[in-house]
Design a protein around this motif. Structure first.
Motif, PDB file in Angstrom:
ATOM      1  N   ALA A 208      72.617   4.275  11.714  1.00 42.42           N
ATOM      2  CA  ALA A 208      72.240   6.242  10.436  1.00 42.42           C
ATOM      3  C   ALA A 208      73.685   6.583  10.952  1.00 42.42           C
ATOM      4  O   ALA A 208      74.478   7.379  10.134  1.00 42.42           O
ATOM      5  N   LEU A 209      74.066   6.657  11.904  1.00 48.00           N
ATOM      6  CA  LEU A 209      75.307   7.705  12.145  1.00 48.00           C
ATOM      7  C   LEU A 209      76.422   6.377  12.079  1.00 48.00           C
ATOM      8  O   LEU A 209      77.641   7.513  11.466  1.00 48.00           O
ATOM      9  N   ILE A 210      76.922   5.532  12.116  1.00 48.56           N
ATOM     10  CA  ILE A 210      78.109   4.633  11.948  1.00 48.56           C
ATOM     11  C   ILE A 210      77.522   4.904  10.262  1.00 48.56           C
ATOM     12  O   ILE A 210      78.773   5.032   9.718  1.00 48.56           O
ATOM     13  N   LEU A 211      76.500   4.834   8.631  1.00 49.93           N
ATOM     14  CA  LEU A 211      76.363   5.168   7.982  1.00 49.93           C
ATOM     15  C   LEU A 211      77.467   6.556   7.659  1.00 49.93           C
ATOM     16  O   LEU A 211      77.263   6.481   7.016  1.00 49.93           O
ATOM     17  N   LYS A 212      76.936   6.809   8.228  1.00 46.80           N
ATOM     18  CA  LYS A 212      77.416   8.596   7.941  1.00 46.80           C
ATOM     19  C   LYS A 212      79.068   9.555   8.421  1.00 46.80           C
ATOM     20  O   LYS A 212      79.547  10.115   7.414  1.00 46.80           O
ATOM     21  N   TRP A 213      79.472   8.284   9.601  1.00 40.10           N
ATOM     22  CA  TRP A 213      80.543   8.900   9.331  1.00 40.10           C
ATOM     23  C   TRP A 213      81.348   7.909   9.712  1.00 40.10           C
ATOM     24  O   TRP A 213      82.745   7.969   9.312  1.00 40.10           O
ATOM     25  N   VAL A 214      81.352   6.743   8.842  1.00 39.57           N
ATOM     26  CA  VAL A 214      82.395   5.474   8.914  1.00 39.57           C
ATOM     27  C   VAL A 214      82.849   6.484   6.878  1.00 39.57           C
ATOM     28  O   VAL A 214      81.413   5.550   6.874  1.00 39.57           O
ATOM     29  N   PRO A 215      83.398   6.526   6.936  1.00 41.81           N
ATOM     30  CA  PRO A 215      83.941   5.675   4.930  1.00 41.81           C
ATOM     31  C   PRO A 215      83.308   4.748   4.366  1.00 41.81           C
ATOM     32  O   PRO A 215      84.420   3.740   5.079  1.00 41.81           O
ATOM     33  N   GLY A 216      82.838   4.967   3.870  1.00 41.23           N
ATOM     34  CA  GLY A 216      82.380   3.680   2.616  1.00 41.23           C
ATOM     35  C   GLY A 216      81.822   2.760   3.143  1.00 41.23           C
ATOM     36  O   GLY A 216      80.980   1.609   2.876  1.00 41.23           O
ATOM     37  N   ALA A 217      80.823   3.159   4.136  1.00 32.72           N
ATOM     38  CA  ALA A 217      80.037   1.895   4.890  1.00 32.72           C
ATOM     39  C   ALA A 217      78.648   2.310   4.142  1.00 32.72           C
ATOM     40  O   ALA A 217      78.728   3.350   3.578  1.00 32.72           O
ATOM     41  N   GLU A 218      77.871   1.086   4.123  1.00 37.46           N
ATOM     42  CA  GLU A 218      77.072   1.098   2.724  1.00 37.46           C
ATOM     43  C   GLU A 218      75.729   0.144   3.323  1.00 37.46           C
ATOM     44  O   GLU A 218      75.908  -0.607   3.737  1.00 37.46           O
ATOM     45  N   GLU A 219      74.694   0.521   2.502  1.00 38.54           N
ATOM     46  CA  GLU A 219      73.789  -0.446   2.409  1.00 38.54           C
ATOM     47  C   GLU A 219      73.610  -1.249   1.704  1.00 38.54           C
ATOM     48  O   GLU A 219      73.827  -1.056   0.351  1.00 38.54           O
ATOM     49  N   THR A 220      73.306  -2.694   1.864  1.00 41.91           N
ATOM     50  CA  THR A 220      72.808  -3.759   1.011  1.00 41.91           C
ATOM     51  C   THR A 220      72.129  -4.136   1.143  1.00 41.91           C
ATOM     52  O   THR A 220      72.184  -4.753   2.385  1.00 41.91           O
ATOM     53  N   ASP A 221      71.779  -5.061  -0.018  1.00 46.33           N
ATOM     54  CA  ASP A 221      70.989  -6.685   0.184  1.00 46.33           C
ATOM     55  C   ASP A 221      72.118  -7.721   0.517  1.00 46.33           C
ATOM     56  O   ASP A 221      73.102  -7.928   0.128  1.00 46.33           O
ATOM     57  N   LEU A 222      71.821  -8.561   1.566  1.00 47.25           N
ATOM     58  CA  LEU A 222      72.482  -9.491   1.965  1.00 47.25           C
ATOM     59  C   LEU A 222      71.613 -10.620   2.890  1.00 47.25           C
ATOM     60  O   LEU A 222      70.834 -10.603   3.059  1.00 47.25           O
ATOM     61  N   SER A 223      71.920 -11.791   1.848  1.00 50.93           N
ATOM     62  CA  SER A 223      71.873 -13.351   2.466  1.00 50.93           C
ATOM     63  C   SER A 223      72.212 -13.531   3.683  1.00 50.93           C
ATOM     64  O   SER A 223      72.852 -13.035   4.598  1.00 50.93           O
ATOM     65  N   ILE A 224      71.081 -13.618   4.213  1.00 51.70           N
ATOM     66  CA  ILE A 224      71.022 -14.822   5.922  1.00 51.70           C
ATOM     67  C   ILE A 224      72.838 -15.268   5.791  1.00 51.70           C
ATOM     68  O   ILE A 224      73.163 -15.100   7.279  1.00 51.70           O
ATOM     69  N   THR A 225      72.896 -16.253   4.766  1.00 60.60           N
ATOM     70  CA  THR A 225      74.039 -17.243   4.649  1.00 60.60           C
ATOM     71  C   THR A 225      75.525 -15.455   5.376  1.00 60.60           C
ATOM     72  O   THR A 225      76.164 -16.073   5.384  1.00 60.60           O
TER      73      THR A 225
END
Length: 278
Positions: A208-225
């Motif tokens: 959560a802190l990385i998503l808050k502190w790092v500009p542009g960091a974001e959640e998204t669906d990613l394949s295990i690949t």
């Protein structure tokens, strides 16, 4: 260091003697939740966030409501009562309490335990291995920091046999999920990405802190690949902070990569400024 004093229930007791009933549901069936909190220089880091997550995990399992102020007091008293090293781990465990020998819960009330012990700084990079068992994103324990940890223990043993220090799960749909004790980030064309909570991954405090502190960091669906075709991969957790991944199964990477190094620097700087970030 051995913990001279631990908190059990409503007060401090000697750490060397047993204080938990063998009939405690946390012991017999793993019916409980926990938090591992980093202490730096005797001060807990991001304690408020950890206590909020503890309360949320307990609510998700239907355990009695966590008295957050009482747990904070227990943590403070436990730290004061022990000779805490510069880097330490605080373990907060909250279980359903004494119960019959079976799945049925009892009516004795919950058990709270707070203990503190030494921790070691993690290396800048590590090796990970994927495992054949998926996380169930629709399960009752999805996203809950439960004491039912046998699945993680089995997965980590599997990874260690492959020369890795962390195991990585996909969810049942093949999406990248999490590690046994970490969240996973990938870097693609400079973008910092991590799986969504819909995969069943834990809502990690460091994540959560990385998503808050790092500009542009974001959640998204990613394949295990994504582990095989991303430019960089790194792990986050309370005690590892940010750790680059240099090998995934048979794939070698240069780690920590340049973006990972930037994330490490941002996290270290902000963590030093905000010891209990909200």
């Amino acid at each position: 260091m051995s913990a001279d004093k631990i908190w059990v229930g409503t007060g401090l007791v000697d750490g060397g003697a047993p204080h938990i009933s063998v009939f405690d549901h946390g012991f017999t069936v793993g019916d409980g939740v926990f938090e591992a909190v980093k202490a730096v220089g005797g001060r807990p880091f991001a304690l408020t966030r950890h206590l909020q997550r503890l309360a949320g995990s307990a609510a998700a399992l239907g355990l009695p409501t966590v008295d957050v102020d009482a747990v904070r007091h227990a943590v403070t008293e436990t730290l004061l009562a022990n000779d805490v090293p510069p880097l330490a781990r605080i373990r907060i465990t909250y279980t359903a309490g004494v119960a019959p020998l079976g799945s049925e819960r009892g009516d004795h009330g919950p058990t709270l335990v707070v203990a503190v012990g030494p921790a070691k700084a993690h290396a800048e990079s590590t090796a990970v291995a994927t495992v054949p068992w998926p996380r169930n994103e629709r399960g009752a324990l999805a996203g809950v920091k439960s004491t039912s940890y046998a699945e993680n223990a089995k997965a980590l043993a599997h990874a260690m046999q492959a020369g890795a220090t962390e195991a990585i799960f996909a969810d049942t749909t093949g999406r990248l999920c999490e590690g046994t004790g970490s969240n996973v980030f990938v870097v693609r064309e400079g973008r910092v990405l991590t799986p969504t909570l819909d995969t069943g991954c834990l809502a990690g405090v460091t994540r959560a802190l990385i998503l808050k502190w790092v500009p542009g960091a974001e959640e998204t669906d990613l394949s295990i690949t994504a582990l095989q075709d991303s430019d960089e991969v790194f792990l986050t957790s309370t005690l590892r902070d940010v750790q680059g991944v240099r090998r995934i199964d048979d794939r070698e990477l240069a780690a920590p990569g340049p973006v990972t190094k930037d994330v490490m620097a941002v996290f270290a700087e902000r963590a030093a400024q905000e010891h209990d970030p909200l």
